[in-house]
Write an enzyme that holds these catalytic residues in place. Structure first.
Site, PDB file in Angstrom:
ATOM      1  CD  GLU A  22      14.585  15.258  -2.814  1.00 37.78           C
ATOM      2  OE1 GLU A  22      14.476  16.458  -2.549  1.00 37.78           O
ATOM      3  OE2 GLU A  22      14.880  14.837  -3.937  1.00 37.78           O
TER       4      GLU A  22
HETATM    5  C1  LIG Z   1       8.812   5.918  -3.306  1.00 34.25           C
HETATM    6  C2  LIG Z   1      10.046   6.171  -2.500  1.00 34.25           C
HETATM    7  C3  LIG Z   1      11.248   6.452  -3.136  1.00 34.25           C
HETATM    8  C4  LIG Z   1      12.415   6.611  -2.386  1.00 34.25           C
HETATM    9  N1  LIG Z   1      13.619   6.746  -3.017  1.00 34.25           N
HETATM   10  C5  LIG Z   1      14.759   6.690  -2.285  1.00 34.25           C
HETATM   11  C6  LIG Z   1      16.030   6.626  -2.907  1.00 34.25           C
HETATM   12  O1  LIG Z   1      16.134   6.662  -4.133  1.00 34.25           O
HETATM   13  N2  LIG Z   1      17.112   6.525  -2.134  1.00 34.25           N
HETATM   14  C7  LIG Z   1      17.042   6.487  -0.776  1.00 34.25           C
HETATM   15  O2  LIG Z   1      18.064   6.374  -0.125  1.00 34.25           O
HETATM   16  N3  LIG Z   1      15.850   6.572  -0.144  1.00 34.25           N
HETATM   17  C8  LIG Z   1      14.712   6.662  -0.852  1.00 34.25           C
HETATM   18  N4  LIG Z   1      13.498   6.715  -0.220  1.00 34.25           N
HETATM   19  C9  LIG Z   1      13.446   6.887   1.233  1.00 34.25           C
HETATM   20  C10 LIG Z   1      12.853   8.256   1.634  1.00 34.25           C
HETATM   21  O3  LIG Z   1      13.654   9.285   1.137  1.00 34.25           O
HETATM   22  C11 LIG Z   1      12.646   8.509   3.132  1.00 34.25           C
HETATM   23  O4  LIG Z   1      13.796   8.877   3.754  1.00 34.25           O
HETATM   24  C12 LIG Z   1      12.130   7.369   3.846  1.00 34.25           C
HETATM   25  O5  LIG Z   1      11.035   6.819   3.189  1.00 34.25           O
HETATM   26  C13 LIG Z   1      11.700   7.735   5.269  1.00 34.25           C
HETATM   27  O6  LIG Z   1      11.823   6.549   5.998  1.00 34.25           O
HETATM   28  P1  LIG Z   1      10.610   5.586   6.339  1.00 34.25           P
HETATM   29  O7  LIG Z   1       9.753   5.464   5.150  1.00 34.25           O
HETATM   30  O8  LIG Z   1      11.220   4.381   6.911  1.00 34.25           O
HETATM   31  O9  LIG Z   1       9.779   6.402   7.415  1.00 34.25           O
HETATM   32  P2  LIG Z   1      10.155   6.595   8.931  1.00 34.25           P
HETATM   33  O10 LIG Z   1      11.490   7.190   9.066  1.00 34.25           O
HETATM   34  O11 LIG Z   1       9.870   5.359   9.679  1.00 34.25           O
HETATM   35  O12 LIG Z   1       9.102   7.704   9.338  1.00 34.25           O
HETATM   36  C14 LIG Z   1       7.753   7.380   9.675  1.00 34.25           C
HETATM   37  C15 LIG Z   1       7.076   8.672  10.127  1.00 34.25           C
HETATM   38  O13 LIG Z   1       7.731   9.168  11.309  1.00 34.25           O
HETATM   39  C16 LIG Z   1       8.062  10.535  11.131  1.00 34.25           C
HETATM   40  N5  LIG Z   1       9.260  10.828  11.903  1.00 34.25           N
HETATM   41  C17 LIG Z   1      10.448  10.197  11.883  1.00 34.25           C
HETATM   42  N6  LIG Z   1      11.294  10.767  12.753  1.00 34.25           N
HETATM   43  C18 LIG Z   1      10.621  11.804  13.319  1.00 34.25           C
HETATM   44  C19 LIG Z   1      10.931  12.791  14.297  1.00 34.25           C
HETATM   45  N7  LIG Z   1      12.117  12.871  14.880  1.00 34.25           N
HETATM   46  N8  LIG Z   1       9.988  13.678  14.633  1.00 34.25           N
HETATM   47  C20 LIG Z   1       8.774  13.641  14.064  1.00 34.25           C
HETATM   48  N9  LIG Z   1       8.416  12.736  13.149  1.00 34.25           N
HETATM   49  C21 LIG Z   1       9.331  11.830  12.788  1.00 34.25           C
HETATM   50  C22 LIG Z   1       8.261  10.699   9.641  1.00 34.25           C
HETATM   51  O14 LIG Z   1       8.065  12.047   9.275  1.00 34.25           O
HETATM   52  C23 LIG Z   1       7.196   9.777   9.086  1.00 34.25           C
HETATM   53  O15 LIG Z   1       5.986  10.487   9.051  1.00 34.25           O
HETATM   54  C24 LIG Z   1      12.347   6.570  -0.970  1.00 34.25           C
HETATM   55  C25 LIG Z   1      11.116   6.333  -0.338  1.00 34.25           C
HETATM   56  C26 LIG Z   1       9.984   6.125  -1.086  1.00 34.25           C
HETATM   57  C27 LIG Z   1       8.699   5.815  -0.370  1.00 34.25           C
END
Ligand SMILES: Cc1cc2nc3c(=O)[nH]c(=O)nc-3n(C[C@H](O)[C@H](O)[C@H](O)COP(=O)(O)OP(=O)(O)OC[C@H]3O[C@@H](n4cnc5c(N)ncnc54)[C@H](O)[C@@H]3O)c2cc1C
Length: 820
Positions: free
Chosen positions: A503
């Site tokens: 989220e």
């Molecule tokens: C266990 C789990 C359950 C989930 N459930 C769902 C679900 O039901 N439905 C769904 O759609 N999604 C779901 N997600 C996705 C989740 O909501 C996140 O949006 C998603 O994990 C973030 O993308 P990423 O992991 O690829 O990280 P990335 O987007 O690659 O981020 C990596 C890091 O970069 C940072 N970052 C990214 N952009 C910026 C910026 N502009 N400035 C500073 N820092 C930045 C982030 O904060 C993070 O620390 C789930 C994820 C997990 C791990």
């Protein structure tokens, strides 16, 4: 000379007072004109300076008060520059910005929070029905779940637990009663999730997801009548398991850049030519995905053949697709750090769906991002904060109890100052989290959708959850590290990053969202200036821009005055113990408004890329909000003196962290001359605030290690059975037994000191004490019980050397192991 000095002082005081009260241009003109007239009559200034002063005054008064002149000489040229430097905003950025409502965050941005208004916001309350559900089915669910079995043996909830969740309506807490749901308030929903989370993260997440941003919520707000009538009753009773798929492998935090597409087309569907979408997607991390029966899917919609009659690029769209639909691939499962909730990928290629599977039907094509942002604003205030505060309650209960029963160096570890520090952090942070969760969830029940405050709530609750779990691990030592059914901390420790990431991953939320969205959304003038630029309305811009200037000047004057006085004398609700805290927060609200405005004026659109600065500004706004919640929480609960240490520690911590963040903003401000002025205005007496004192920490730690009403209120809402066979029931019993045994031990110690007891070894000493009538037989039994319970508490699990791996490793590995 003296007269000149006095005149200058008088002018300075006058200007300061006018600025402080943000008076109108006309009042400024009258006041300056009168002052100048008095100086001229008194003849204290040389004639040339008097002449120049009058010229400057006439120019100022005319331009400030004659609108036509002001427009042509100042506002229009400034408006031209403003429009040029105003950063372009994408549709999705705009929709995210406009989502939700502005609530108390507007007051915090104003520099003048109205505390009486804040305290008069109605308190969140449970209905009798919600309370009965929490005491009934929610308790039963907690009792049913065996977290070790779930996470280690089954990697899933037991089928009977799943069935119970469905049958009792846990999946339909937010669905209105008319559709067969429980129709709970946001606060009721939050209390249920919190209770379950104190028992099992797997059960909590499985319940949370259908009740937060997903098909249920989207259907309730945007679904067509037919969609609501069909799906909502089925979701409420668990006949459908929903999931929502937004995240793609290449689009995580920047979900709006998803490559998933739906092309508007006509195809044969169920024997008829049907208008619909050919959808191609690849998603991952989707919670409940592997067991879902309906897939909520977000994709970008294109209409190359203009079948819908308008644009070709229609924007993000949300649809509901049965997972049994041809072409939907649910794939396998992700293993999410030993949490056993269902999570996995899904994909499809050129899957045709009819238009009426779009949530809200054809009319809502392209509205998906707005829908998601609006619902996220509310949802973020419930699930993850509730889960985080559950960690706070569990660690407060368990760390306090453990620190009371565990002895080292013949002393309860909770009495060591070193252990008091983490105990104090756990207790006070739990209080602060609970305050923030309760008040933010309550706001939703009042019809608010506070997008910025919900982001603050999610970020700070999950970060504090990380802190309290880490602290609890340190307090428990090896007990926290050895996994097994008796370890009540290990799984929570392993799963910390999940709540941090979902989220809105926390670094992104802190660096980009909290201040970035807040500055535009909650500021009294910024959004008005931007709207004026969009509408190309010079009149609106003129009003907003000069209103903004007046606001900034006022906050500069207020920040300086309050910096000097520390806020003393400012209006505050009548409560002796908390008055200073309210005044301090008003001071910081003014200083924050000044820093925010100066940053926007000086850095302009590139502030968005200055994430470290934006993050620190967000920190100040966040601590102002957390502190506001703590103060209101204390007030709402009847200003109970026994919880004052929890409030005081929290308030000192927030104030100190505000100082650190503000100091960081000024120290790193790109324009050093402006930074120099800011430091004098914001910290005229230097950095005077201190961290919570050792004594405050001692008082908080004492609450955690001593059964009391304050402790009961702190941990209220967690699942805590009386049953000694239960892991927490046992810990509680051990704590009570140890406390009951303390006076018995004291008697034996004094007998030892007096040389009456010669025996060696604990058991023998107490036996002899009984024989010498130092203690009674009952006391001996009491002491023995405390000892047995304590031994069981500190015991850790052990396993076969191969941890039972033979059960899960591939057969080929087993052969190798056998040979070894
Ligand atoms: C266990 C789990 C359950 C989930 N459930 C769902 C679900 O039901 N439905 C769904 O759609 N999604 C779901 N997600 C996705 C989740 O909501 C996140 O949006 C998603 O994990 C973030 O993308 P990423 O992991 O690829 O990280 P990335 O987007 O690659 O981020 C990596 C890091 O970069 C940072 N970052 C990214 N952009 C910026 C910026 N502009 N400035 C500073 N820092 C930045 C982030 O904060 C993070 O620390 C789930 C994820 C997990 C791990």
């Amino acid at each position: 000379m003296l007269t000149t000095l006095l005149s200058l002082l008088l002018i300075f005081a006058l200007v300061w007072t006018l600025a402080y009260h943000a008076v109108s241009a006309l009042v400024w003109s009258l006041a300056i004109g009168t002052g100048l007239f008095a100086l001229t009559v008194a003849g204290v200034m040389p004639a040339a300076i008097t002449g120049l002063a009058w010229l400057a005054f006439i120019a100022f008064a005319t331009v400030a008060n004659v609108k036509a002149l002001r427009l042509s000489l100042l506002s229009v040229p400034i408006f031209r520059i403003y429009k040029k430097v105003l950063p372009q905003m994408s549709q999705t950025e705009q929709e995210a910005l406009e989502a939700g409502t502005v609530w108390w965050d507007g007051d915090l941005f104003s520099g003048k929070p109205d505390w009486n208004k804040w305290l008069s916001v109605p308190k969140a309350k449970l209905t009798a029905e919600e309370q009965a559900f929490i005491d009934g089915p929610a308790n039963e669910l907690c009792a049913m779940v065996d977290e070790w079995k779930t996470t280690h043996e089954l990697h899933d909830l037991e089928p009977r637990v799943w069935q119970f969740i469905k049958d009792k309506g846990f999946l339909g807490m937010i669905i209105p009663k008319e559709y067969g749901g429980l129709g709970f308030s946001a606060y009721g929903h939050s209390q249920v999730v919190m209770k379950i989370s104190t028992r099992s993260a797997t059960a909590a997440v499985s319940v949370m997801v259908p009740n937060s941003l997903g098909p249920g919520e989207l259907l309730m707000h945007y679904g067509t009548k037919a969609q609501k009538d069909y799906y909502l009753p089925r979701l409420a009773k668990g006949l459908e398991i929903p999931c929502f798929a937004l995240t793609a492998p290449e689009a995580g935090s920047d979900a709006a850049s998803m490559p998933d597409v739906g092309i508007v087309c006509r195809e044969m569907f169920e024997g008829k030519e049907t208008l619909g979408l050919r959808v191609t997607w690849e998603k991952r991390y989707i919670t409940l995905g592997p067991v879902a029966t309906i897939l909520g899917l977000a994709f970008k919609c294109f209409d190359p053949d203009k079948l819908l009659g308008g644009e070709t690029d229609l924007g993000i769209t949300c649809a509901l697709i049965p997972t049994s639909h041809k072409g939907v691939n649910i794939g396998r499962r992700h293993m999410t750090l030993n949490a056993a909730f269902m999570n996995g990928p899904n994909w499809g290629k050129d899957v045709f769906i009819p238009m009426d599977w779009v949530i809200g039907g054809q009319e809502m094509v392209g509205q998906g991002w707005r829908m998601l942002m609006e619902c996220l604003a509310a949802g973020r205030s419930i699930s993850l904060p509730a889960q985080s505060i559950a960690a706070g309650k569990v660690t407060s209960f368990a760390s306090g109890a453990y620190a009371r029963v565990r002895q080292q160096f013949k002393t309860q570890i909770g009495k060591f100052e070193g252990i008091e520090e983490p105990l104090a952090r756990i207790g006070a942070m739990t209080y602060l989290m609970d305050a923030t969760r309760t008040i933010t969830a309550g706001a939703l029940d009042l019809g608010e959708k506070p997008s910025v405050l919900s982001a603050i709530s999610k970020y700070h609750a999950t970060e504090r959850m990380r802190q309290v779990i880490n602290d609890a691990m340190d307090i428990h030592g090896g007990k926290g590290i050895c996994m097994g059914p008796n370890n009540y901390l290990g799984r929570a420790y392993q799963q910390i990053p999940i709540a941090i990431t979902v989220e809105g991953a926390n670094i992104l939320t802190r660096s980009l969202i909290i201040f970035g969205q807040g500055a535009i959304r909650c500021h009294p003038w910024v959004l008005k200036e931007m709207k004026a630029a969009r509408e190309d309305s010079i009149d609106k811009f003129d009003e907003a821009f000069w209103g903004h200037i007046k606001f900034t000047i006022s906050n500069a004057a207020r920040a300086l005055w309050m910096g000097l006085s520390g806020g003393a004398g400012l209006p505050a609700p009548a409560c002796t113990e908390t008055k200073r805290f309210y005044q301090q927060m008003t001071r910081f609200s003014s200083a924050f408004a000044l820093l925010a405005d100066t940053s926007m004026f000086v850095i302009g659109g590139s502030l968005k890329r200055k994430e470290k600065l934006s993050a620190r500004l967000g920190d100040v706004l966040s601590y102002l909000y957390l502190a506001s919640c703590a103060l209101k929480f204390y007030d709402e609960r009847g200003q109970q003196k026994d919880e004052l240490p929890l409030l005081q520690w929290s308030m000192y911590d927030c104030a100190f962290k505000i100082q650190v963040a503000m100091d960081g903003i000024i120290a790193n401000f790109p324009n050093r001359a402006v930074a120099w002025i800011l430091r004098r205005l914001v910290f005229p007496k230097g950095l005077t605030l201190i961290q919570p004192s050792d004594e405050m920490g001692h008082q908080v730690a004492k609450i955690l290690i001593t059964p009391s009403a304050a402790r009961d209120r702190l941990i209220a809402g967690m699942y805590l059975p009386n049953d000694e066979k239960d892991i927490f029931g046992h810990l509680n019993a051990a704590m009570n037994a140890v406390i009951a045994a303390e006076p018995i031990e004291a008697k034996v110690r004094s007998a030892q000191k007096a040389g009456r007891i010669s025996a060696r070894g604990q058991d023998a000493i107490f036996e002899q004490a009984m024989q010498l009538s130092v203690i009674t037989e009952t006391e001996l039994a009491q002491w023995k019980r405390a000892r047995i319970l304590t031994k069981d508490v500190v015991r850790v699990d052990d396993f076969n050397k191969n941890f039972g791996l033979a059960v899960v490793v591939p057969a080929s590995w087993q052969h190798t192991m056998a040979a070894e």
